[in-house]
Write an enzyme that holds these catalytic residues in place. Structure first.
Site, PDB file in Angstrom:
ATOM      1  N   SER A 144       0.844  -1.190   0.000  1.00 22.56           N
ATOM      2  CA  SER A 144       0.000   0.000   0.000  1.00 22.56           C
ATOM      3  C   SER A 144       0.879   1.238   0.000  1.00 22.56           C
ATOM      4  CB  SER A 144      -0.891   0.011   1.248  1.00 22.56           C
ATOM      5  OG  SER A 144      -1.576   1.244   1.378  1.00 22.56           O
ATOM      6  N   TYR A 157      -2.298  -0.274  10.617  1.00 20.53           N
ATOM      7  CA  TYR A 157      -2.378  -0.681   9.207  1.00 20.53           C
ATOM      8  C   TYR A 157      -1.119  -0.250   8.472  1.00 20.53           C
ATOM      9  CZ  TYR A 157      -3.927  -1.003   4.373  1.00 20.53           C
ATOM     10  OH  TYR A 157      -4.010  -1.308   3.032  1.00 20.53           O
TER      11      TYR A 157
END
Length: 264
Positions: A144, A157
């Site tokens: 990501s 995250y």
């Protein structure tokens, strides 16, 4: 068409929806055989039937929760016995929850680490011996932009995706000369069900809706890069540019971008 993957066996975790499902569809369109893994067996079965009917390829379905190491080991052993070696592994399974550190649930944090990091590492570890032995293979890890540029409310995250990038970059160097490709995919927000869990209040989706990535287009880029030495796939371009600026001028970037970062 990517002729390099025709007849290859591609395993995709988190294949029951979103980006994983689109990767499976486009890989099948290019003539690859699929191993589909996710927790929802019914959704996987429907996808398998769709791909086998439409593209006349082979597809196998395995119910798997990648947060459970024992289940991963059991499933991959079964795959090797029933299907054979995996040529390409797409580590796509993962989830996120947007919360501040003060408000986070530690059980959710533990789940993110087990799924996004330890599960990915375990899956990779189990397919590498055959790839190295055959001197052919490709590991594709869905990371990501959060692994390059941290923002508020995504501390855990972001930490998991930083870990994925560190693991991927190290593995790439380890596999040099062994004919096993290693690629990281670093997307910004994708238009999938990911945010049904991550964005509890729904405010983040409203703020960035027009900027969200089309999973079909991103899947196309990933499938096109299969069995090549592509180091990274970054999307969108402007966000990746932002992460590069952030790495050079972190204090300035954090100060100027604070109001936008806090819109989650």
């Amino acid at each position: 068409m990517n002729e390099r993957i025709k007849g290859k066996t591609i395993a995709v975790t988190g294949a029951s929806g979103g980006l994983g499902m689109e990767i499976a569809r486009q890989a099948a369109k290019n003539g690859a055989n699929l191993i589909l893994m996710a927790r929802s067996y019914d959704k996987l079965s429907a996808l398998r039937d769709e791909l086998m009917t439409k593209y006349s390829i082979k597809a196998h379905v395995y119910s798997l929760d990648v947060s459970k190491r024992e289940k991963i080991e059991e499933t991959f052993k079964k795959i090797k016995q029933e299907v054979g070696p995996i040529d390409i592994l797409v580590n796509n399974a993962g989830f996120g929850v947007f919360d501040t550190v003060l408000e986070m649930d530690l059980d959710e944090a533990e789940g993110m680490i087990e799924t996004n990091v330890l599960g990915l590492i375990t899956c990779t570890k189990l397919v590498l011996p055959d790839m190295v032995s055959h001197r052919s293979g490709h590991i594709i890890n869905i990371a990501s932009q959060a692994g390059k540029m941290a923002t508020p409310k995504s501390s855990v995250y972001s930490a998991t995706k930083h870990a994925v990038l560190g693991f991927t970059n190290s593995l790439r160097m380890e596999m040099h000369g062994r004919h096993v490709y290693v690629t990281s995919v670093n997307p910004g927000p994708i238009r999938t069900n990911f945010f049904n869990i991550a964005d509890k209040e729904g405010t983040y989706i409203k703020n960035i809706d027009r900027l969200m990535i089309d999973p079909v287009k991103l899947a196309g880029r990933i499938v096109d890069a299969m069995m090549t030495g592509k180091r990274e796939i970054n999307a969108p371009g402007w966000m990746n540019a932002g992460s590069k600026i952030y790495s050079l001028f972190p204090r300035t970037f954090e100060t100027l971008g604070r109001s936008q970062f806090n819109k989650k």
